[in-house]
Design a protein around this motif. Structure first.
Motif, PDB file in Angstrom:
ATOM      1  N   UNK A  81     -65.849  58.796 -73.811  1.00 44.82           N
ATOM      2  CA  UNK A  81     -65.882  58.510 -75.249  1.00 44.82           C
ATOM      3  C   UNK A  81     -66.924  57.448 -75.581  1.00 44.82           C
ATOM      4  N   UNK A  82     -67.026  56.420 -74.760  1.00 40.63           N
ATOM      5  CA  UNK A  82     -68.005  55.367 -75.012  1.00 40.63           C
ATOM      6  C   UNK A  82     -69.434  55.820 -74.740  1.00 40.63           C
ATOM      7  N   UNK A  83     -69.594  56.852 -73.882  1.00 39.22           N
ATOM      8  CA  UNK A  83     -70.937  57.309 -73.531  1.00 39.22           C
ATOM      9  C   UNK A  83     -71.528  58.242 -74.583  1.00 39.22           C
ATOM     10  N   UNK A  84     -70.722  58.776 -75.448  1.00 36.86           N
ATOM     11  CA  UNK A  84     -71.220  59.726 -76.448  1.00 36.86           C
ATOM     12  C   UNK A  84     -72.328  59.155 -77.321  1.00 36.86           C
ATOM     13  N   UNK A  85     -72.234  57.915 -77.844  1.00 39.75           N
ATOM     14  CA  UNK A  85     -73.362  57.379 -78.629  1.00 39.75           C
ATOM     15  C   UNK A  85     -74.657  57.270 -77.831  1.00 39.75           C
ATOM     16  N   UNK A  86     -74.549  57.001 -76.531  1.00 39.30           N
ATOM     17  CA  UNK A  86     -75.757  56.918 -75.695  1.00 39.30           C
ATOM     18  C   UNK A  86     -76.416  58.288 -75.588  1.00 39.30           C
ATOM     19  N   UNK A  87     -75.622  59.332 -75.364  1.00 42.75           N
ATOM     20  CA  UNK A  87     -76.181  60.679 -75.277  1.00 42.75           C
ATOM     21  C   UNK A  87     -76.812  61.086 -76.604  1.00 42.75           C
ATOM     22  N   UNK A  88     -76.156  60.731 -77.698  1.00 40.37           N
ATOM     23  CA  UNK A  88     -76.724  61.047 -79.014  1.00 40.37           C
ATOM     24  C   UNK A  88     -78.046  60.325 -79.229  1.00 40.37           C
ATOM     25  N   UNK A  89     -78.151  59.084 -78.748  1.00 38.28           N
ATOM     26  CA  UNK A  89     -79.413  58.349 -78.885  1.00 38.28           C
ATOM     27  C   UNK A  89     -80.528  58.999 -78.075  1.00 38.28           C
ATOM     28  N   UNK A  90     -80.218  59.459 -76.865  1.00 32.97           N
ATOM     29  CA  UNK A  90     -81.232  60.151 -76.054  1.00 32.97           C
ATOM     30  C   UNK A  90     -81.651  61.442 -76.729  1.00 32.97           C
ATOM     31  N   UNK A  91     -80.684  62.127 -77.331  1.00 30.15           N
ATOM     32  CA  UNK A  91     -80.986  63.403 -77.969  1.00 30.15           C
ATOM     33  C   UNK A  91     -81.848  63.239 -79.204  1.00 30.15           C
ATOM     34  N   UNK A 114     -94.912  65.541 -72.549  1.00 33.77           N
ATOM     35  CA  UNK A 114     -96.073  66.128 -73.218  1.00 33.77           C
ATOM     36  C   UNK A 114     -96.262  65.557 -74.620  1.00 33.77           C
ATOM     37  N   UNK A 115     -95.171  65.402 -75.383  1.00 32.98           N
ATOM     38  CA  UNK A 115     -95.375  64.925 -76.752  1.00 32.98           C
ATOM     39  C   UNK A 115     -95.194  63.421 -76.900  1.00 32.98           C
ATOM     40  N   UNK A 116     -94.852  62.723 -75.817  1.00 32.79           N
ATOM     41  CA  UNK A 116     -94.772  61.262 -75.887  1.00 32.79           C
ATOM     42  C   UNK A 116     -95.865  60.574 -75.091  1.00 32.79           C
ATOM     43  N   UNK A 117     -96.777  61.356 -74.520  1.00 28.58           N
ATOM     44  CA  UNK A 117     -97.930  60.747 -73.859  1.00 28.58           C
ATOM     45  C   UNK A 117     -97.756  60.467 -72.387  1.00 28.58           C
ATOM     46  N   UNK A 118     -96.965  61.239 -71.690  1.00 30.01           N
ATOM     47  CA  UNK A 118     -96.806  61.059 -70.253  1.00 30.01           C
ATOM     48  C   UNK A 118     -95.384  60.698 -69.874  1.00 30.01           C
ATOM     49  N   UNK A 119     -95.089  60.826 -68.577  1.00 28.21           N
ATOM     50  CA  UNK A 119     -93.728  60.577 -68.096  1.00 28.21           C
ATOM     51  C   UNK A 119     -93.336  59.106 -68.231  1.00 28.21           C
ATOM     52  N   UNK A 120     -94.236  58.213 -67.902  1.00 30.08           N
ATOM     53  CA  UNK A 120     -93.904  56.785 -68.001  1.00 30.08           C
ATOM     54  C   UNK A 120     -93.650  56.386 -69.454  1.00 30.08           C
ATOM     55  N   UNK A 121     -94.465  56.905 -70.371  1.00 33.34           N
ATOM     56  CA  UNK A 121     -94.263  56.595 -71.787  1.00 33.34           C
ATOM     57  C   UNK A 121     -92.944  57.180 -72.291  1.00 33.34           C
ATOM     58  N   UNK A 122     -92.603  58.383 -71.840  1.00 36.08           N
ATOM     59  CA  UNK A 122     -91.335  58.992 -72.256  1.00 36.08           C
ATOM     60  C   UNK A 122     -90.148  58.178 -71.741  1.00 36.08           C
ATOM     61  N   UNK A 123     -90.220  57.711 -70.498  1.00 37.30           N
ATOM     62  CA  UNK A 123     -89.127  56.906 -69.938  1.00 37.30           C
ATOM     63  C   UNK A 123     -88.966  55.606 -70.713  1.00 37.30           C
ATOM     64  N   UNK A 124     -90.068  54.942 -71.017  1.00 36.00           N
ATOM     65  CA  UNK A 124     -89.990  53.681 -71.762  1.00 36.00           C
ATOM     66  C   UNK A 124     -89.438  53.904 -73.163  1.00 36.00           C
ATOM     67  N   UNK A 125     -89.844  54.991 -73.797  1.00 33.80           N
ATOM     68  CA  UNK A 125     -89.377  55.275 -75.157  1.00 33.80           C
ATOM     69  C   UNK A 125     -87.865  55.519 -75.177  1.00 33.80           C
ATOM     70  N   UNK A 126     -87.364  56.278 -74.232  1.00 33.88           N
ATOM     71  CA  UNK A 126     -85.935  56.590 -74.205  1.00 33.88           C
ATOM     72  C   UNK A 126     -85.117  55.338 -73.910  1.00 33.88           C
ATOM     73  N   UNK A 127     -85.536  54.543 -72.932  1.00 39.17           N
ATOM     74  CA  UNK A 127     -84.803  53.316 -72.591  1.00 39.17           C
ATOM     75  C   UNK A 127     -84.785  52.356 -73.776  1.00 39.17           C
ATOM     76  N   UNK A 128     -85.927  52.229 -74.448  1.00 35.42           N
ATOM     77  CA  UNK A 128     -86.003  51.324 -75.597  1.00 35.42           C
ATOM     78  C   UNK A 128     -85.134  51.807 -76.744  1.00 35.42           C
ATOM     79  N   UNK A 129     -85.119  53.124 -76.982  1.00 29.81           N
ATOM     80  CA  UNK A 129     -84.325  53.649 -78.099  1.00 29.81           C
ATOM     81  C   UNK A 129     -82.829  53.485 -77.827  1.00 29.81           C
ATOM     82  N   UNK A 130     -82.396  53.695 -76.582  1.00 27.08           N
ATOM     83  CA  UNK A 130     -80.993  53.506 -76.232  1.00 27.08           C
ATOM     84  C   UNK A 130     -80.599  52.046 -76.396  1.00 27.08           C
ATOM     85  N   UNK A 131     -81.474  51.137 -75.993  1.00 29.11           N
ATOM     86  CA  UNK A 131     -81.171  49.713 -76.118  1.00 29.11           C
ATOM     87  C   UNK A 131     -81.067  49.294 -77.584  1.00 29.11           C
TER      88      UNK A 131
END
Length: 602
Positions: A81-91, A114-131
């Motif tokens: 139940x607590x993880x659902x907001x995290x999954x929604x943020x990633x989505x 591809x649309x975020x400018x590379x794998x490293x950029x995608x990882x940083x974007x997702x981690x930052x958005x979840x935080x």
């Protein structure tokens, strides 16, 4: 299982059960906190680890290392139940998210990179958005396959394409997450995933079974799931419409269980089992909700129902996440619920378990036995726990089902006999040095153990004194028998439970020993002196008022002198193993001149 693994991005939230307890129950994760399941630590906070607390510790040991611990019970529903907001943020950043378990979710890395400018950029974007959205710290790993990406996420690492086998090769076998297999591999000298992956696949399957073969593929960097899963037929989807909107978690959970059983029956009719489950819901205001759950095994009816219940609980509970920036509760109750088996496997060839279908036996047994306990009381269902002791009855403790399985006496159970240097099965704990006519001559204070070598001349004998196979099916004409696989120097420095009964263990231990008499070939009673001298070779046995039975083989005596320092509790007896003409094998004991039948061998 062919083809290349899919490039996978996996998001992992460290210590998620601890964070879920903070989000739902308000337990500060910055304090020393542990989450317990079955009285063992399954997760702990960073401060608890700094005090020496680790996963797998018992509660008492963890509290001994850190007296200020806050103890929280394990609750999978709370974690989901607590993880659902995290999954929604990633989505919100990337589509196609699959929930592996509460605290970890994965998706294909190709689209976001591809649309975020590379794998490293995608990882940083997702981690930052979840935080920013949920105030939750997370780490991302990218590799070829879900298994490699999960291990890479623990270091926040991006493994180059095609580099998963090299990345996995240096990791210890404990990374497989299979304790029983890991322990066996360690004892066989296999230390790393690279060593395990180098073994022939056919030999691994023959020795370790299907689960070992699956672990072998993972160790080699070959992700099995995308290669085995196929798109199911459209008619496998099950849907339920509700006239009254479901806005309470208990009502939704009841509806979810019925729908899960319907889906499982439909899949079973096609010989299929679900590995990836899509959950779709439509509210009375037309809002559509969708989530995909992934499982590393076959989802049973109970497992499907649990995941649907967790997901509906996450949607209907109105949790806003740790940051509280975005509400997740739907605007109206659910009027339509749809389960989509997004990935299925052919179930042909899977061996059913003792209690039912593969993966389901533990849950079904637990529910059934718990219900019996609720009707008849906790002591109505008991399970055996092996421990230390000198007799079969001492080595077994019966505990109520669900209670902690702790041995009543310290010390390991008897060890099985290993092969001798000649390749024969060892005969641990034979009788003492054989005297004339097969009469052992042992000092009363001596006590043999399975960890110490038996004296020379230890034999199993027929009624006329010739060596034969005893109850264990072992024939020994003399020599030294050693336990522990015939290793040199097999004598233990501190043998546990001197005088304990050597293996093999009897199949049936009588709750109350039966009175018996033993006679020699001349019809005279067989007696054992204070110095353990047998008056004559046992030839006939009479149990209670039954008919005499011929003894064709015997071994012993094994002396036990217990609690000699306390006269009121002192007990001295000697045990014998006998084979009867009808093929039966018994464990006898003589105490105070009286013969008793203690146990029966197979």
């Amino acid at each position: 299982m062919s083809g290349a693994p899919v490039r996978t991005l996996l998001l992992w939230c460290p210590d998620w059960p601890v964070l879920a307890a903070e989000i739902v129950d308000g337990v500060p994760a910055t304090d020393p906190v542990v989450v317990l399941h079955a009285n063992r630590v399954v997760a702990c906070s960073e401060r608890a680890r700094a005090e020496g607390v680790r996963r797998g510790l018992r509660r008492r040991e963890a509290q001994g290392r850190c007296p200020q611990l806050t103890v929280v019970d394990h609750d999978p529903g709370r974690d989901a139940r607590a993880f659902e907001p995290v999954v929604a943020a990633v989505e919100e950043v990337a589509a196609g998210v699959e929930v592996l378990r509460p605290g970890a979710c994965a998706l294909a890395a190709r689209g976001p990179s591809r649309y975020l400018g590379g794998e490293e950029a995608a990882a940083e974007r997702i981690v930052e958005h979840v935080a920013q959205s949920c105030a939750v710290e997370s780490q991302v790993g990218i590799a070829d396959g879900v298994f490699a990406a999960g291990l890479a996420a623990r270091d926040g690492r991006i493994v180059p394409p095609g580099g998963s086998p090299e990345f996995l090769a240096a990791l210890p076998v404990e990374a497989l997450g299979r304790p029983a297999l890991t322990d066996l591999l360690r004892r066989l000298g296999v230390r790393t995933l690279g060593d395990f992956a180098a073994l022939p696949a056919g030999d691994v399957l023959a020795r370790f079974g299907f689960d070992g073969a699956l672990a072998h593929r993972l160790a080699a960097g070959r992700d099995h799931r995308p290669l085995a899963v196929r798109q199911p037929p459209a008619d496998l989807t099950v849907t339920a419409d509700y006239d009254e909107p479901l806005d309470r978690v208990d009502a939704a959970a009841f509806a979810a269980r019925m729908l899960a059983e319907q889906l499982h029956e439909r899949l079973a009719g096609y010989g299929l089992a679900c590995t990836r489950l899509g959950i779709e819901a439509v509210t009375a205001h037309g809002q559509e909700l969708h989530r995909v759950w992934r499982h590393d095994g076959l989802l049973t009816a109970a497992a499907i129902a649990d995941r649907v219940r967790w997901q509906l609980d996450g949607w209907l509970s109105g949790s806003n996440g740790r940051g509280g920036a975005r509400p997740t509760r739907p605007t109206a109750g659910i009027i339509r619920l749809r389960l989509v088996p997004d990935g299925v496997l052919a179930q042909a060839g899977l061996q059913p378990g003792l209690w039912g279908e593969t993966g389901e036996e533990r849950e079904r047994a637990h529910r059934a036995l718990s219900r019996v306990q609720g009707i008849l009381g906790p002591e109505a269902v008991v399970t055996a726990v092996l421990g230390g002791g000198r007799s079969p009855a001492d080595q077994v403790r019966l505990v109520p089902w669900g209670d902690e399985r702790r041995p009543a006496r310290p010390g390991p159970p008897p060890l099985p006999a290993g092969p001798t240097s000649t390749g024969e099965p060892a005969l641990p704990d034979g009788p003492g040095p054989a005297g004339p006519g097969g009469q052992p001559s042992i000092h009363p204070g001596w006590a043999q153990t399975a960890a110490s070598p038996a004296p020379e001349g230890a034999t199993r004998r027929t009624a006329n004194g010739s060596p034969v196979a005893g109850p264990g099916g072992v024939t020994r004409a003399g020599g030294t028998a050693r336990a522990g696989g015939g290793r040199s120097g097999g004598v233990a420095a501190d043998p546990p439970w001197p005088g304990r009964l050597p293996p093999p263990a009897p199949a049936v231990v009588l709750p109350t020993p039966l009175l018996a008499t033993v006679h020699d070939a001349a019809g005279e009673p067989v007696v054992v002196s204070a110095r353990l001298a047998v008056s004559a070779a046992p030839a006939r046995l009479v149990v209670g008022t039954g008919r005499p039975a011929e003894i064709v083989g015997w071994a012993g005596p094994w002396p036990v002198d217990e609690r000699w320092w306390a006269p009121a509790e002192a007990r001295r007896r000697a045990r014998f193993q006998v084979c009867l003409a009808d093929g039966a094998a018994l464990l006898l004991a003589v105490e105070g001149g009286q013969w008793l039948v203690e146990a029966i061998y197979d």
